[in-house]
Design a protein around this motif. Structure first.
Motif, PDB file in Angstrom:
ATOM      1  N   SER A 287      34.988  44.507  27.416  1.00  0.00           N
ATOM      2  CA  SER A 287      35.252  45.947  27.533  1.00  0.00           C
ATOM      3  C   SER A 287      35.373  46.358  28.998  1.00  0.00           C
ATOM      4  O   SER A 287      36.246  47.155  29.356  1.00  0.00           O
ATOM      5  N   ALA A 288      34.484  45.825  29.839  1.00  0.00           N
ATOM      6  CA  ALA A 288      34.559  46.148  31.268  1.00  0.00           C
ATOM      7  C   ALA A 288      35.884  45.692  31.857  1.00  0.00           C
ATOM      8  O   ALA A 288      36.514  46.406  32.652  1.00  0.00           O
ATOM      9  N   THR A 289      36.331  44.493  31.467  1.00  0.00           N
ATOM     10  CA  THR A 289      37.615  43.988  31.953  1.00  0.00           C
ATOM     11  C   THR A 289      38.749  44.916  31.539  1.00  0.00           C
ATOM     12  O   THR A 289      39.640  45.227  32.339  1.00  0.00           O
ATOM     13  N   ALA A 290      38.720  45.380  30.274  1.00  0.00           N
ATOM     14  CA  ALA A 290      39.781  46.261  29.793  1.00  0.00           C
ATOM     15  C   ALA A 290      39.748  47.619  30.489  1.00  0.00           C
ATOM     16  O   ALA A 290      40.804  48.199  30.800  1.00  0.00           O
TER      17      ALA A 290
ATOM     18  N   THR B  40      57.576  35.502  49.652  1.00  0.00           N
ATOM     19  CA  THR B  40      56.762  36.594  49.109  1.00  0.00           C
ATOM     20  C   THR B  40      56.208  36.189  47.745  1.00  0.00           C
ATOM     21  O   THR B  40      56.960  35.725  46.879  1.00  0.00           O
ATOM     22  N   VAL B  41      54.915  36.372  47.567  1.00  0.00           N
ATOM     23  CA  VAL B  41      54.248  36.016  46.317  1.00  0.00           C
ATOM     24  C   VAL B  41      53.616  37.270  45.722  1.00  0.00           C
ATOM     25  O   VAL B  41      52.831  37.950  46.392  1.00  0.00           O
ATOM     26  N   VAL B  42      53.958  37.586  44.472  1.00  0.00           N
ATOM     27  CA  VAL B  42      53.369  38.710  43.746  1.00  0.00           C
ATOM     28  C   VAL B  42      52.314  38.149  42.803  1.00  0.00           C
ATOM     29  O   VAL B  42      52.521  37.114  42.162  1.00  0.00           O
ATOM     30  N   ALA B  43      51.186  38.816  42.702  1.00  0.00           N
ATOM     31  CA  ALA B  43      50.117  38.373  41.802  1.00  0.00           C
ATOM     32  C   ALA B  43      50.639  38.274  40.373  1.00  0.00           C
ATOM     33  O   ALA B  43      51.595  38.965  39.998  1.00  0.00           O
ATOM     34  N   PRO B  44      50.054  37.399  39.535  1.00  0.00           N
ATOM     35  CA  PRO B  44      50.535  37.218  38.163  1.00  0.00           C
ATOM     36  C   PRO B  44      50.583  38.519  37.371  1.00  0.00           C
ATOM     37  O   PRO B  44      49.921  39.492  37.701  1.00  0.00           O
ATOM     38  N   LEU B  45      51.370  38.486  36.293  1.00  0.00           N
ATOM     39  CA  LEU B  45      51.489  39.607  35.352  1.00  0.00           C
ATOM     40  C   LEU B  45      51.968  40.881  36.041  1.00  0.00           C
ATOM     41  O   LEU B  45      51.521  41.986  35.728  1.00  0.00           O
ATOM     42  N   GLY B  46      52.880  40.717  36.987  1.00  0.00           N
ATOM     43  CA  GLY B  46      53.450  41.874  37.660  1.00  0.00           C
ATOM     44  C   GLY B  46      52.540  42.537  38.657  1.00  0.00           C
ATOM     45  O   GLY B  46      52.667  43.736  38.917  1.00  0.00           O
ATOM     46  N   GLY B  47      51.617  41.775  39.228  1.00  0.00           N
ATOM     47  CA  GLY B  47      50.717  42.331  40.235  1.00  0.00           C
ATOM     48  C   GLY B  47      49.348  42.668  39.690  1.00  0.00           C
ATOM     49  O   GLY B  47      48.708  43.643  40.119  1.00  0.00           O
ATOM     50  N   TYR B  48      48.858  41.862  38.737  1.00  0.00           N
ATOM     51  CA  TYR B  48      47.533  42.088  38.145  1.00  0.00           C
ATOM     52  C   TYR B  48      46.467  42.141  39.238  1.00  0.00           C
ATOM     53  O   TYR B  48      46.487  41.340  40.178  1.00  0.00           O
ATOM     54  N   GLN B  49      45.537  43.083  39.085  1.00  0.00           N
ATOM     55  CA  GLN B  49      44.499  43.259  40.094  1.00  0.00           C
ATOM     56  C   GLN B  49      43.180  42.672  39.586  1.00  0.00           C
ATOM     57  O   GLN B  49      42.653  43.118  38.567  1.00  0.00           O
ATOM     58  N   TYR B  50      42.680  41.676  40.291  1.00  0.00           N
ATOM     59  CA  TYR B  50      41.457  40.982  39.905  1.00  0.00           C
ATOM     60  C   TYR B  50      40.277  41.661  40.599  1.00  0.00           C
ATOM     61  O   TYR B  50      40.146  41.612  41.822  1.00  0.00           O
ATOM     62  N   ILE B  51      39.422  42.292  39.801  1.00  0.00           N
ATOM     63  CA  ILE B  51      38.294  43.049  40.349  1.00  0.00           C
ATOM     64  C   ILE B  51      36.995  42.352  39.950  1.00  0.00           C
ATOM     65  O   ILE B  51      36.697  42.227  38.763  1.00  0.00           O
ATOM     66  N   PRO B  52      36.220  41.867  40.905  1.00  0.00           N
ATOM     67  CA  PRO B  52      34.967  41.179  40.570  1.00  0.00           C
ATOM     68  C   PRO B  52      33.956  42.136  39.959  1.00  0.00           C
ATOM     69  O   PRO B  52      33.937  43.324  40.261  1.00  0.00           O
ATOM     70  N   VAL B  53      33.115  41.599  39.078  1.00  0.00           N
ATOM     71  CA  VAL B  53      32.057  42.395  38.460  1.00  0.00           C
ATOM     72  C   VAL B  53      30.723  41.692  38.668  1.00  0.00           C
ATOM     73  O   VAL B  53      30.662  40.467  38.816  1.00  0.00           O
TER      74      VAL B  53
ATOM     75  N   MET C 294      31.528  53.737  40.846  1.00  0.00           N
ATOM     76  CA  MET C 294      30.712  52.696  40.234  1.00  0.00           C
ATOM     77  C   MET C 294      30.822  52.788  38.722  1.00  0.00           C
ATOM     78  O   MET C 294      30.686  53.868  38.145  1.00  0.00           O
ATOM     79  N   LEU C 295      31.096  51.654  38.093  1.00  0.00           N
ATOM     80  CA  LEU C 295      31.165  51.554  36.641  1.00  0.00           C
ATOM     81  C   LEU C 295      29.993  50.707  36.152  1.00  0.00           C
ATOM     82  O   LEU C 295      29.784  49.592  36.640  1.00  0.00           O
ATOM     83  N   ILE C 296      29.224  51.246  35.206  1.00  0.00           N
ATOM     84  CA  ILE C 296      28.162  50.496  34.550  1.00  0.00           C
ATOM     85  C   ILE C 296      28.549  50.364  33.087  1.00  0.00           C
ATOM     86  O   ILE C 296      28.551  51.337  32.334  1.00  0.00           O
TER      87      ILE C 296
ATOM     88  N   GLU D 191      35.269  50.035  47.872  1.00  0.00           N
ATOM     89  CA  GLU D 191      35.078  51.372  47.295  1.00  0.00           C
ATOM     90  C   GLU D 191      34.623  51.342  45.834  1.00  0.00           C
ATOM     91  O   GLU D 191      34.183  52.365  45.311  1.00  0.00           O
ATOM     92  N   VAL D 192      34.741  50.186  45.190  1.00  0.00           N
ATOM     93  CA  VAL D 192      34.480  50.085  43.756  1.00  0.00           C
ATOM     94  C   VAL D 192      33.455  48.989  43.497  1.00  0.00           C
ATOM     95  O   VAL D 192      33.525  47.906  44.058  1.00  0.00           O
ATOM     96  N   HIS D 193      32.481  49.301  42.629  1.00  0.00           N
ATOM     97  CA  HIS D 193      31.506  48.296  42.233  1.00  0.00           C
ATOM     98  C   HIS D 193      31.284  48.411  40.730  1.00  0.00           C
ATOM     99  O   HIS D 193      31.264  49.513  40.170  1.00  0.00           O
ATOM    100  N   VAL D 194      31.135  47.254  40.070  1.00  0.00           N
ATOM    101  CA  VAL D 194      31.020  47.215  38.618  1.00  0.00           C
ATOM    102  C   VAL D 194      29.806  46.376  38.231  1.00  0.00           C
ATOM    103  O   VAL D 194      29.647  45.242  38.701  1.00  0.00           O
ATOM    104  N   ARG D 195      28.946  46.947  37.385  1.00  0.00           N
ATOM    105  CA  ARG D 195      27.809  46.213  36.832  1.00  0.00           C
ATOM    106  C   ARG D 195      27.996  46.130  35.313  1.00  0.00           C
ATOM    107  O   ARG D 195      28.312  47.129  34.664  1.00  0.00           O
ATOM    108  N   VAL D 196      27.786  44.939  34.755  1.00  0.00           N
ATOM    109  CA  VAL D 196      28.062  44.705  33.339  1.00  0.00           C
ATOM    110  C   VAL D 196      26.854  44.068  32.674  1.00  0.00           C
ATOM    111  O   VAL D 196      26.357  43.037  33.133  1.00  0.00           O
TER     112      VAL D 196
END
Length: 450
Positions: free
Chosen positions: A92-95, A116-129, A268-270, A75-80
C-alpha cells in the motif's frame, strides 16, 4: 487578509484492501495476508489525491517550496509498519508513493558518453521507505507482545457492558453462522467475523449474492463497537491509547522538524493499520465533537496533519487536522481538544508530551513487560540494561565472537566481502537504533529513539 501557508504535512494512512487477515482476539497477533489489486488501486488513488492536494501549485493547501515533479528525498520520509498485515501495508505504501510521485520523463541522466538514460517505466521514481518491525521498534505496533494490553482486553471481555452487548447480538450471531463456516460467532471474535464477511462480500460473487441485506452493516457495527472499546481510552495516557501513544513519537518529531526552517523535511507518510486511528481520535479528544470517528476507518483512509504558518507579524505554527474515510470522499476538517479552529503546535505538543511513548524502554514499562527486544537477540530491561535467556546470551556471544574473528582476520577476502555487504548509513558513528535517513544531521534531537 493573508491565510496561513502550509509548510509541511504528516499523513497517517491505512493500508488498502487485502485478503482476509485473522487476528487473535486477545494478543492481536495477525496471520499472513496479501494485498489485492483493488487495495493497490485504493492506495494509488490516495497518493494521487494527496498529490493534487499538497503538490499542485493551484491548491489552497499546496506545500510551500516542495519539489513537485521529481521527488527530493530530503523533503520526504516514509515509515511503514511491517508487523501484522506487513506485506499488504508495504504494498500500500508503494502504491501511495506511485500516485504521489508518478513516473516523470525528467527522471533521467546524461552519461559521460552523452547517452541519455530515462528511468524504467517512463521515469519511475524510486522512493526509499523505512520499514518498522516490532522485533526492534515498537512505535507502529505496540499492542502486540504487551502483557498489560492483553489484561485490558480480557477485562473488557469480562465487563458488564461487553456481556450485555454480546447478549443483545445473539440473534444475529445465530443467523450469521451459516455465512462464516465454522468461525466462532462471538463478540470476542467480532473483528474476524466482520473481516471475513466484508472480504467475501467484495471478492466472492457467489457469497455476495447469498448474503442477506443488512448483515454487513450489523457485522460492521459490532466490530466498530468492540475495536473502539479495545483501542479507545478516556485517559490520554491510558493503555487503550497505546497505538497512538507510540505512533505520536514519530508524528511529533516530524512536525518539529518541519517547523525548523533549516530542516528540509516537508512531507512524512506513516503507512499502518487501523488501530492508531481509533486511539488517536480518542487521545486527542476528536471523538467528543466527531462521534462518528469511534469506528474502524475504511481501507485507504488518511489523516493529514498540516503544519501551517501564520503570516507576519505572528508567524506562529498551527496544526490543521483533516480526515478522509476511504477513497470516495474529500478531506473533512476535524478538531482536537475542543478547539474550533487550528491548534498551535506548541499547545498540541504540551498537551501530549507526557503521554507519548518515545522508546522501547518506555513501551516495556507501559506494558509491564519484563523486557524489550533489542539487538543480537538479547533483551533490554526497563533500566536499559541487557537481559535475556541463556540461549539469548549464547546466540549474542556467538555473534560477538564471530564479528571479532572477522575483524581480527584482516584477510583481503574478508575485507572484499565486507565491502560488498556493508551499506553505509547517515551518521554511522551514532548507535544504529538512533540513525534516521533524513538527509540532515543538524538536529540530532529530532532523531528516532526507537
Amino acid at each position: 487578509m493573508s491565510h496561513p501557508e502550509v509548510h509541511g504535512v504528516v499523513v497517517l494512512a491505512r493500508n488498502g484492501d487485502r485478503a482476509e487477515a485473522w487476528q487473535d482476539p486477545v494478543s492481536y497477533k495477525t496471520g499472513s495476508t496479501t494485498s489485492t489489486p483493488l487495495g493497490e488501486v485504493q492506495s494509488h488513488q490516495l497518493g494521487a489525491f494527496l498529490r493534487k492536494t499538497y503538490l499542485d501549485s493551484s491548491s489552497s493547501s499546496h506545500i510551500r517550496g516542495i519539489a513537485t515533479d521529481l521527488v527530493d528525498l530530503k523533503e520526504v520520509h516514509v515509515r511503514v509498519k511491517v508487523g501484522g498485515e506487513g506485506s499488504s501495508v508495504f504494498d500500500s505504501a508503494t502504491a501511495v508513493l506511485q500516485g504521489l510521485f508518478p513516473p516523470n520523463e525528467k527522471n533521467r541522466m546524461t552519461l559521460a558518453n552523452e547517452t541519455t538514460v530515462v528511468a524504467p517505466l517512463g521515469g519511475y521514481q524510486y522512493i526509499p521507505v523505512e520499514t518498522v518491525e516490532p522485533v526492534n521498534d515498537r512505535s507502529l505496533e505496540p499492542w502486540t507482545d504487551c502483557p498489560a494490553f492483553q489484561e485490558r482486553v480480557k477485562k473488557i471481555h469480562a465487563s458488564e457492558d461487553f456481556k450485555k452487548k454480546n447478549q443483545d447480538a445473539q440473534k444475529f450471531f445465530h443467523t450469521l453462522k451459516d455465512f462464516v463456516f465454522g468461525r466462532p460467532t462471538t463478540l470476542e471474535n467480532m473483528y474476524n467475523l466482520y473481516d471475513y464477511v466484508s472480504s467475501e462480500l467484495v471478492h466472492n460473487k457467489t457469497y455476495a449474492h447469498r448474503l442477506p441485506p443488512t448483515y454487513i452493516e450489523q457485522a460492521r457495527g459490532l466490530a466498530d463497537w468492540r475495536e473502539n472499546a479495545i483501542f479507545g481510552d478516556s485517559q490520554m495516557n491510558g493503555l487503550g491509547n497505546i497505538a497512538s501513544r507510540a505512533a505520536l513519537s514519530s508524528i511529533l518529531k516530524a512536525l518539529q522538524r518541519i517547523a525548523f526552517d533549516d530542516d528540509p523535511l516537508q512531507f512524512m507518510l506513516i503507512e499502518t493499520t487501523y488501530q492508531p486511528f481509533i486511539s488517536l481520535f480518542h487521545q486527542t479528544q476528536m471523538v467528543k465533537r466527531h462521534p462518528e470517528l469511534k469506528a474502524i476507518p475504511d481501507y485507504g483512509s488518511a489523516l493529514a496533519i498540516e503544519l501551517r504558518r501564520a503570516p507576519p507579524p505572528d508567524a506562529r505554527e498551527f496544526l490543521r487536522f483533516k480526515f478522509r474515510n476511504g477513497t470516495n470522499s474529500d478531506f473533512d476538517t476535524v478538531h482536537v481538544f475542543d478547539h474550533h479552529e487550528d491548534i498551535p503546535l506548541t499547545e498540541f505538543i504540551y498537551r501530549l508530551e507526557n503521554s507519548v511513548i518515545n522508546s522501547n524502554a518506555e513501551w516495556a514499562r507501559a506494558c509491564r513487560a519484563s523486557s524489550a527486544t533489542s539487538w543480537f537477540g538479547l533483551s533490554q530491561g526497563e533500566d536499559g540494561r541487557a537481559t535475556g535467556t541463556f540461549m539469548d546470551m549464547v546466540l549474542g556471544m556467538g555473534l560477538f565472537f564471530l564479528v571479532m574473528l572477522l575483524a581480527w582476520s584482516g584477510s583481503k577476502a574478508v575485507q572484499r566481502y565486507r565491502r560488498r555487504a556493508h551499506i553505509r548509513l547517515p551518521n554511522e558513528e551514532a548507535p544504529i537504533a538512533e540513525v534516521v535517513n533524513y538527509g540532515s544531521n543538524e538536529k540530532s534531537r529530532f532523531t528516532h529513539s526507537f
